[in-house]
Write an enzyme that holds these catalytic residues in place. Structure first.
Site, PDB file in Angstrom:
ATOM      1  N   SER A   1       6.579  -4.795  -0.975  1.00  0.00           N
ATOM      2  CA  SER A   1       7.360  -4.386   0.201  1.00  0.00           C
ATOM      3  C   SER A   1       8.597  -5.254   0.370  1.00  0.00           C
ATOM      4  O   SER A   1       8.629  -6.411  -0.043  1.00  0.00           O
ATOM      5  CB  SER A   1       6.512  -4.488   1.476  1.00  0.00           C
TER       6      SER A   1
HETATM    7  N1  SAH Z   1       1.150  -5.630   0.595  1.00  0.00           N
HETATM    8  C1  SAH Z   1       1.706  -5.257  -0.689  1.00  0.00           C
HETATM    9  C2  SAH Z   1       2.343  -3.883  -0.643  1.00  0.00           C
HETATM   10  C3  SAH Z   1       1.857  -3.061  -1.775  1.00  0.00           C
HETATM   11  S1  SAH Z   1       2.220  -1.326  -1.687  1.00  0.00           S
HETATM   12  C4  SAH Z   1       2.656  -6.313  -1.212  1.00  0.00           C
HETATM   13  O1  SAH Z   1       3.061  -7.203  -0.440  1.00  0.00           O
HETATM   14  O2  SAH Z   1       2.988  -6.308  -2.405  1.00  0.00           O
HETATM   15  C5  SAH Z   1       0.711  -0.686  -1.004  1.00  0.00           C
HETATM   16  C6  SAH Z   1      -0.559  -0.898  -1.792  1.00  0.00           C
HETATM   17  O3  SAH Z   1      -1.615  -0.159  -1.139  1.00  0.00           O
HETATM   18  C7  SAH Z   1      -0.538  -0.392  -3.234  1.00  0.00           C
HETATM   19  O4  SAH Z   1      -0.809  -1.456  -4.094  1.00  0.00           O
HETATM   20  C8  SAH Z   1      -1.640   0.683  -3.277  1.00  0.00           C
HETATM   21  O5  SAH Z   1      -2.337   0.708  -4.509  1.00  0.00           O
HETATM   22  C9  SAH Z   1      -2.535   0.240  -2.129  1.00  0.00           C
HETATM   23  N2  SAH Z   1      -3.412   1.289  -1.580  1.00  0.00           N
HETATM   24  C10 SAH Z   1      -3.151   2.595  -1.323  1.00  0.00           C
HETATM   25  N3  SAH Z   1      -4.243   3.212  -0.798  1.00  0.00           N
HETATM   26  C11 SAH Z   1      -5.224   2.264  -0.729  1.00  0.00           C
HETATM   27  C12 SAH Z   1      -6.584   2.278  -0.295  1.00  0.00           C
HETATM   28  N4  SAH Z   1      -7.171   3.387   0.178  1.00  0.00           N
HETATM   29  N5  SAH Z   1      -7.289   1.131  -0.388  1.00  0.00           N
HETATM   30  C13 SAH Z   1      -6.734  -0.020  -0.876  1.00  0.00           C
HETATM   31  N6  SAH Z   1      -5.456  -0.093  -1.297  1.00  0.00           N
HETATM   32  C14 SAH Z   1      -4.697   1.034  -1.224  1.00  0.00           C
END
Ligand code: SAH
Length: 215
Positions: free
Chosen positions: A65
């Protein structure tokens, strides 16, 4: 190997100034952003952009993000040191690390094994003491509930009912709520066992939260 130079630290101070100008004013959040070496959470190809206020691709088609988004969500949590926080979507582990540096006891779930593995290795190397899980965050972590705060870092179509259940009374859930193309940052405040209050903030665009898809 962890390399964090004065140059990196200087770039982080500039990033913090930029976030202040954009309206982030929570000192705990800003200090955490100044502390966490974001360049270590990105692929080599993007290292020179690590301290630009932008989102970047990571593995498995996901993104790290934008720092502003991380700061915005962290600020809405109204976090106090020592609180127990559940994050959904570990991704690179950057937001996880910011919560840790803010003094939270952090639990984070990721449904892509490759991202979970990478985050486990990096956070261990950094000596950040957090609990990372591989699984479906739509269902939360019932065996570790209740949580004082829950943060969803992927776009949720609905408020996941299991997560509201796992929130402590008086607790706050922050999530980007809405369809795939655009979400409204929303806070859910749990009033008592079966009622909650919602508040809406600015619009964002996140990768989608997958629902009930076993990892
Ligand atoms: N907090 C992260 C943002 C990653 S983007 C950072 O700082 O890098 C969002 C993430 O949510 C992705 O890696 C995706 O795989 C995950 N995601 C999506 N649906 C999910 C679920 N049901 N359970 C766990 N993770 C999930």
């Amino acid at each position: 190997m962890i390399v964090d130079t004065f140059r990196h630290q200087g770039m982080r101070r500039r990033l913090v100034d930029e976030l202040r100008k954009k309206g982030i004013n929570n000192e705990l959040v800003l200090q955490a952003i100044a502390d966490v070496p974001r360049h270590l959470f990105m692929d080599n190809a993007f290292l020179e952009f690590a301290y630009a206020d932008k989102a970047f691709p990571i593995e498995a088609g996901q993104t790290i993000s934008q720092p502003y988004t991380v700061a915005y969500q962290s600020q809405l949590l109204l976090l106090e040191k020592g609180m127990k926080v559940l994050e959904i979507g570990t991704g690179s582990g950057y937001q996880t690390s910011v919560l840790y540096k803010m003094g939270a006891k952090v639990y984070s779930i990721e449904r892509h094994k490759v991202l979970n593995n990478k985050a486990v290795a990096l956070l261990q190397e950094l000596n950040y003491n957090v609990k990372l899980f591989y699984g479906d965050g739509f269902k939360g972590l019932p065996s570790f509930a209740p949580f004082d705060r829950i943060l969803i870092t992927c776009g949720a179509r609905i408020v996941p009912p299991e997560l509201v259940k796992q929130l402590a009374v008086g607790g706050i859930l922050v999530l980007p709520l809405g369809p795939e193309n655009e979400q409204v940052m929303t806070t859910v405040i749990k009033k008592d066992a079966d009622s909650y209050e919602m508040m809406s903030f600015d619009k964002f665009k996140f990768v989608p939260m997958l629902e009930n898809k076993a990892p």
